[in-house]
Design an enzyme around this catalytic site. Structure first.
Site, PDB file in Angstrom:
ATOM      1  N   GLN A 162      -4.354  13.392  13.641  1.00 55.73           N
ATOM      2  CA  GLN A 162      -3.884  13.574  12.575  1.00 55.73           C
ATOM      3  C   GLN A 162      -3.133  12.753  11.651  1.00 55.73           C
ATOM      4  OE1 GLN A 162      -6.033  15.712  10.445  1.00 55.73           O
ATOM      5  NE2 GLN A 162      -6.848  16.820  12.841  1.00 55.73           N
ATOM      6  N   CYS A 193     -13.308  18.678   7.871  1.00 56.76           N
ATOM      7  CA  CYS A 193     -12.586  17.209   6.857  1.00 56.76           C
ATOM      8  C   CYS A 193     -13.732  16.990   5.274  1.00 56.76           C
ATOM      9  CB  CYS A 193     -12.197  15.755   7.665  1.00 56.76           C
ATOM     10  SG  CYS A 193     -13.064  15.806   8.988  1.00 56.76           S
ATOM     11  N   CYS A 232       1.164  -1.130   0.015  1.00 61.50           N
ATOM     12  CA  CYS A 232      -0.058  -0.529  -0.041  1.00 61.50           C
ATOM     13  C   CYS A 232       0.817   1.374   0.299  1.00 61.50           C
ATOM     14  CB  CYS A 232      -0.885   0.391   1.255  1.00 61.50           C
ATOM     15  SG  CYS A 232      -2.160   0.970   0.693  1.00 61.50           S
TER      16      CYS A 232
END
Length: 453
Positions: free
Chosen positions: A287, A410, A163
């Protein structure tokens, strides 16, 4: 227009968060994934709705200069981890900025002539930026697999070998190691439809100083070969801080901490943003883009514009985040947080950094806010989940009459909706900045300053 019909057209827009190109044919809008603005495409109509149609691209007759070859071998398998690999990073940022500005105009009723717009800040790196990933276990043809779910198919799974959203070498080794561990231990992968299986999730977190924290989520079970697993992990990852066994018997697909047991090391690490050190527990929010965390906090501090004598209310404060970052510039900062572990971490972090003027109240924001009705609050900071703010919260925050309101979001759609609610209470958008905390995806962060006029 008929289902199955082939059309040709030029892409005139790019819609977020779906990440679909927009064509127009016979007065009808056609949404097509995987195409970019100005590309000329041949498209097959797959669904007809009352006011629009859905299509799939057959050929790209005139490709955009912004089209690039995806670097991940799993992109064409439909992995839901990142969808924008086919466009260069500069175009990703442009698409998000267009979407953000249009959404605030159409949904939030914003006139940009009245707002101090401070731009869209890109991520210093569009790859390997995430410090947290959740991978899923499952089975395919009777064999254990580990990876991410395709978008819109919660029951399916792409078996990942790597990934690129997180450090490539790290994920490559971890995915193989845990897949081998499950197979060698004869542990089945969880099936979200049948609600059967043992292994559910692999949670990977690491700090900017490369401390690694791992969580293995299963239904209630005693894990076999624990010592072998720990030995293999420590051999491959000298920076490993802890391995945590997470118990999750919930029928929900989400990673839920019903219980946890530290198998080795500890259940937290330490992160530093600016001059502040944070204890981050394995289940606590922090975060996910290590490159931009300090930029986001600094922008919030700039908008708060503290002079040392203010009382600040930090709602949805998590483990201290912004509240601790700005505490040195305020007289008092009071955080409010519902998650018990985050509250514990916030209190510890206040002690760790000597922020004696920071306190954290446990509880739901809407339930705690009435406690401040007779307290002078100068600045309110809100950083809610994607669902945004409840109408009751907007009214109660506004009733405190803060001089400044800093809104971190967000989700541009719910933020735009909440701007309308705050405008009804007399608060208007003064300044805003966007930050691309989530490259290769449709998502981004915004930091805004609202004031009463």
């Amino acid at each position: 227009m008929d289902k199955g019909q082939i059309i040709e057209g030029k892409v005139v827009d790019f819609a977020l968060p779906e990440g679909q190109g927009v064509l127009k044919e016979g007065g009808r809008v056609v949404f097509v994934p995987g195409v970019l603005i100005d590309e000329v495409c041949r498209v097959r109509i797959t669904k007809l709705k009352k006011n629009y149609a859905l299509g799939e691209v057959i050929d790209i007759l005139e490709p955009s200069l912004s089209r690039v070859e995806p670097i991940c071998p799993h992109f064409l398998e439909g992995c839901g981890g990142c969808r924008f690999q086919f466009m260069d990073y500069e175009e990703q940022v442009k698409a998000k900025e267009r979407n953000a500005r249009q959404t605030l105009e159409k949904v939030g009723g914003i006139s940009w002539e009245e707002v101090d717009y401070e731009g869209f800040i890109p991520s210093p790196s569009p790859w390997e930026y995430r410090n947290k990933m959740e991978f899923n276990f499952g089975e395919k043809e009777g064999e254990l697999i580990l990876g991410l779910r395709p978008r819109g198919r919660y029951w399916d799974l792409v078996d990942l070998k790597v990934c690129y959203l997180m450090k490539k070498d790290l994920t490559q080794t971890l995915l193989k190691l845990f897949r081998d561990y499950g197979r060698n231990s004869s542990l089945s992968g969880y099936d979200p439809r049948k609600k059967e299986g043992v292994l559910r999730n692999l949670l990977v977190r690491y700090s900017s100083s490369q401390e690694l924290l791992l969580g293995l989520s299963t239904v209630s079970v005693d894990l076999p070969r624990q010592e072998d697993l720990i030995e293999e992990l420590r051999k491959n990852f000298p920076s490993l801080e802890g391995l945590v066994h997470i118990i999750n018997n919930s029928p929900a697909s989400a990673l839920i901490f019903e219980d946890k047991k530290v198998l080795w090391g500890k259940d937290h690490f330490f992160e530093r943003v600016g001059s502040v050190n944070y204890k981050v527990s394995i289940e606590s929010f922090f975060q996910v883009n290590s490159f931009l965390s300090s930029t986001l906090y600094e922008k919030a501090a700039h908008y708060a514009s503290l002079s040392g004598g203010e009382t600040v209310l930090d709602l949805y404060c998590g483990s201290g985040g912004v509240g601790l970052f700005i505490a040195d510039s305020a007289q008092q900062v009071v955080g409010v947080e519902e998650n018990p572990q985050a509250v514990e971490d916030a209190k510890f972090n206040a002690w760790l950094n000597g922020r004696n003027n920071f306190t954290c109240i446990p509880g739901r924001v809407d339930k705690v806010l009435p406690l401040f009705s007779n307290v002078g609050v100068d600045v309110v900071i809100v950083d809610p989940p994607r669902a945004g703010l409840d109408k009751k919260v907007v009214r109660r925050v506004s009733s405190l009459s803060p001089q400044r309101l800093v809104y971190i979001s967000c989700n541009i759609s719910t933020f735009a909706r909440d701007l309308l609610l705050f405008r009804e209470q007399g608060y208007h958008l003064e300044k805003i900045t966007f930050l691309d905390l989530f490259p290769q995806t449709p998502y981004f962060e915004s930091v805004a300053l609202l004031k009463k006029r």
